[in-house]
Design an enzyme around this catalytic site. Sequence first.
Site, PDB file in Angstrom:
ATOM      1  N   ASP A 175      -5.205 -18.031   3.828  1.00 47.06           N
ATOM      2  CA  ASP A 175      -4.743 -19.386   3.647  1.00 47.06           C
ATOM      3  C   ASP A 175      -4.937 -20.350   4.833  1.00 47.06           C
ATOM      4  O   ASP A 175      -4.035 -20.488   5.552  1.00 47.06           O
ATOM      5  CB  ASP A 175      -3.306 -19.353   3.248  1.00 47.06           C
ATOM      6  N   HIS A 212       0.820  -1.330  -0.061  1.00 46.55           N
ATOM      7  CA  HIS A 212       0.037  -0.249  -0.008  1.00 46.55           C
ATOM      8  C   HIS A 212       0.785   1.282   0.062  1.00 46.55           C
ATOM      9  O   HIS A 212       0.319   2.351  -0.511  1.00 46.55           O
ATOM     10  CB  HIS A 212      -0.991  -0.140   1.139  1.00 46.55           C
ATOM     11  N   ASP A 213       2.118   1.218   0.644  1.00 43.82           N
ATOM     12  CA  ASP A 213       2.818   2.265   0.388  1.00 43.82           C
ATOM     13  C   ASP A 213       3.307   2.439  -1.019  1.00 43.82           C
ATOM     14  O   ASP A 213       3.287   3.596  -1.681  1.00 43.82           O
ATOM     15  CB  ASP A 213       4.144   1.985   1.313  1.00 43.82           C
ATOM     16  N   SER A 216       4.795   7.349   2.525  1.00 50.03           N
ATOM     17  CA  SER A 216       3.742   8.278   2.389  1.00 50.03           C
ATOM     18  C   SER A 216       2.441   7.613   3.264  1.00 50.03           C
ATOM     19  O   SER A 216       1.547   8.401   3.662  1.00 50.03           O
ATOM     20  CB  SER A 216       3.075   8.680   1.040  1.00 50.03           C
ATOM     21  N   GLY A 252       5.130   5.834  -4.751  1.00 52.52           N
ATOM     22  CA  GLY A 252       6.204   5.145  -4.727  1.00 52.52           C
ATOM     23  C   GLY A 252       6.388   4.699  -3.066  1.00 52.52           C
ATOM     24  O   GLY A 252       5.631   5.040  -2.330  1.00 52.52           O
ATOM     25  N   GLU A 311      -3.004   9.545   3.269  1.00 52.94           N
ATOM     26  CA  GLU A 311      -3.582   8.051   2.918  1.00 52.94           C
ATOM     27  C   GLU A 311      -3.868   7.190   3.848  1.00 52.94           C
ATOM     28  O   GLU A 311      -4.931   6.496   3.530  1.00 52.94           O
ATOM     29  CB  GLU A 311      -2.087   7.526   2.079  1.00 52.94           C
ATOM     30  N   ASP A 341       4.380 -19.738   2.107  1.00 50.78           N
ATOM     31  CA  ASP A 341       5.032 -21.308   1.125  1.00 50.78           C
ATOM     32  C   ASP A 341       4.110 -20.904   0.069  1.00 50.78           C
ATOM     33  O   ASP A 341       3.554 -20.023  -0.184  1.00 50.78           O
ATOM     34  CB  ASP A 341       4.578 -22.441   1.847  1.00 50.78           C
ATOM     35  N   THR A 356      -2.337 -22.911   5.748  1.00 46.66           N
ATOM     36  CA  THR A 356      -0.730 -22.737   6.533  1.00 46.66           C
ATOM     37  C   THR A 356      -0.722 -21.268   6.549  1.00 46.66           C
ATOM     38  O   THR A 356      -0.052 -20.371   6.114  1.00 46.66           O
ATOM     39  CB  THR A 356       0.368 -23.125   5.467  1.00 46.66           C
ATOM     40  N   THR A 398      -0.538 -15.841   1.020  1.00 49.96           N
ATOM     41  CA  THR A 398      -0.417 -17.137   1.459  1.00 49.96           C
ATOM     42  C   THR A 398      -0.146 -16.767   3.151  1.00 49.96           C
ATOM     43  O   THR A 398      -0.181 -17.700   3.806  1.00 49.96           O
ATOM     44  CB  THR A 398       1.007 -17.684   0.965  1.00 49.96           C
TER      45      THR A 398
END
Length: 336
Positions: A256, A79-80, A89, A85, A98, A264, A259, A203
């Site tokens: 997930d 998300h940054d 932020s 970029g 943000e 993984d 696991t 995951t």
Amino acid sequence: MEKLQMYVNQTLCLYKYYKLFFLGFLCLLTLFPTSSSNISFDFYALSCPTAEFMVKNTVRSASSMDPTLPGKLLRLLFHDCFVEGCDASILLEGNGTERSDPANKSLGGFSVIESAKRVLEIFCPRTVSCADIIALAARDAVEFAGGPNVQIPTGRRDGKISLASNVRPNIVDTSFSIDQMINIFSAKGLSLDDLVILSGAHTIGSAHCNAFSDRFQVDSKGNVSLIDTSLDREYAAELTKQCPAGANPSITVKNDPQTPQLFDNQYYKDLSAHKGLFQSDSVLFSDGRTRKRVMDFADDQNIFFQGWSQSFVRLADLGIKSGDEGEIRGSCSVTN
Ligand code: HEM
Ligand SMILES: [Ca+2]
Ligand SMILES: [Ca+2]
């Protein structure tokens, strides 16, 4: 003959000057590097040699107390980097930043970044950027969860702009079609492969019910009907148990289920079994352009890990500010 000799001498002389000029130009280039060449492996080797070690230790000790942190730290980087970029932020607090946007409400891990920053400010004041701490913490979170250990360049600088209005146009929503996702990724210079590989972040970690509850319906007798028919019926029934209608909005389910804390390739096995949690996960298996990669990664974790090591570096490299752009914040939640 004399004329020829003069001509040769002149050419040699010119060649010498050109060589000098060329060498001088190269020297100037190293004195005033282009902004992107300023980030490098072990950027803090001289200015703060223990920087990476201190971030890793903070991530390790926080994650062993709270196993939900690796997922949060990894998502924080995504998300940054997708908004303005990789420039921290996302950490700036205040009205209209943000962080205040509803799409970022479920982010976490901020306190880990702050505590790493506090330690670094004691040993190396105003040296290590919050943007680097986010990237290093995400890298360390993956390693802590059993994923590959990735070397990343450092030297990112912290941004001064953070606008809630920049979030929605840059962050992918679970309801997006694969074409919409491809558009956002390619606008950042990321490929179809990067999309499949970086989605493998799911995951680990968890999600709130509202991120997927529109994929099925439950009638008054408890029968589940699928709205998104790409979803496995039994899995949908299990999800409705964990997220019953009118459930507390703070309930979360594991991304997930097999696991949940292990980084993984189980995510890709889940997708192949029609058990992707978000619609945006399931489409990676339904769409012919990406299905083959999903199957490759489901079959061989090493191939996923190799891909991850490259795609992660590309994610952590998006829109980096370096050189004299941005600043090194003293505290990660406010500009200097
Ligand atoms: C491609 C499109 C993607 C979509 C639509 C998407 C969407 C989401 C959503 C809705 C959640 C659940 C948030 C919540 O309800 O708390 C989530 C969780 C998560 N996402 Fe993504 N994501 C995407 C890609 C990525 C990428 C590229 C990464 C990182 C490389 C990532 C890392 C994570 C992680 C680690 C979590 C778990 C967070 C936690 O445990 O708090 N996601 N994602
Ligand atoms: Ca940013
Ligand atoms: Ca897993």
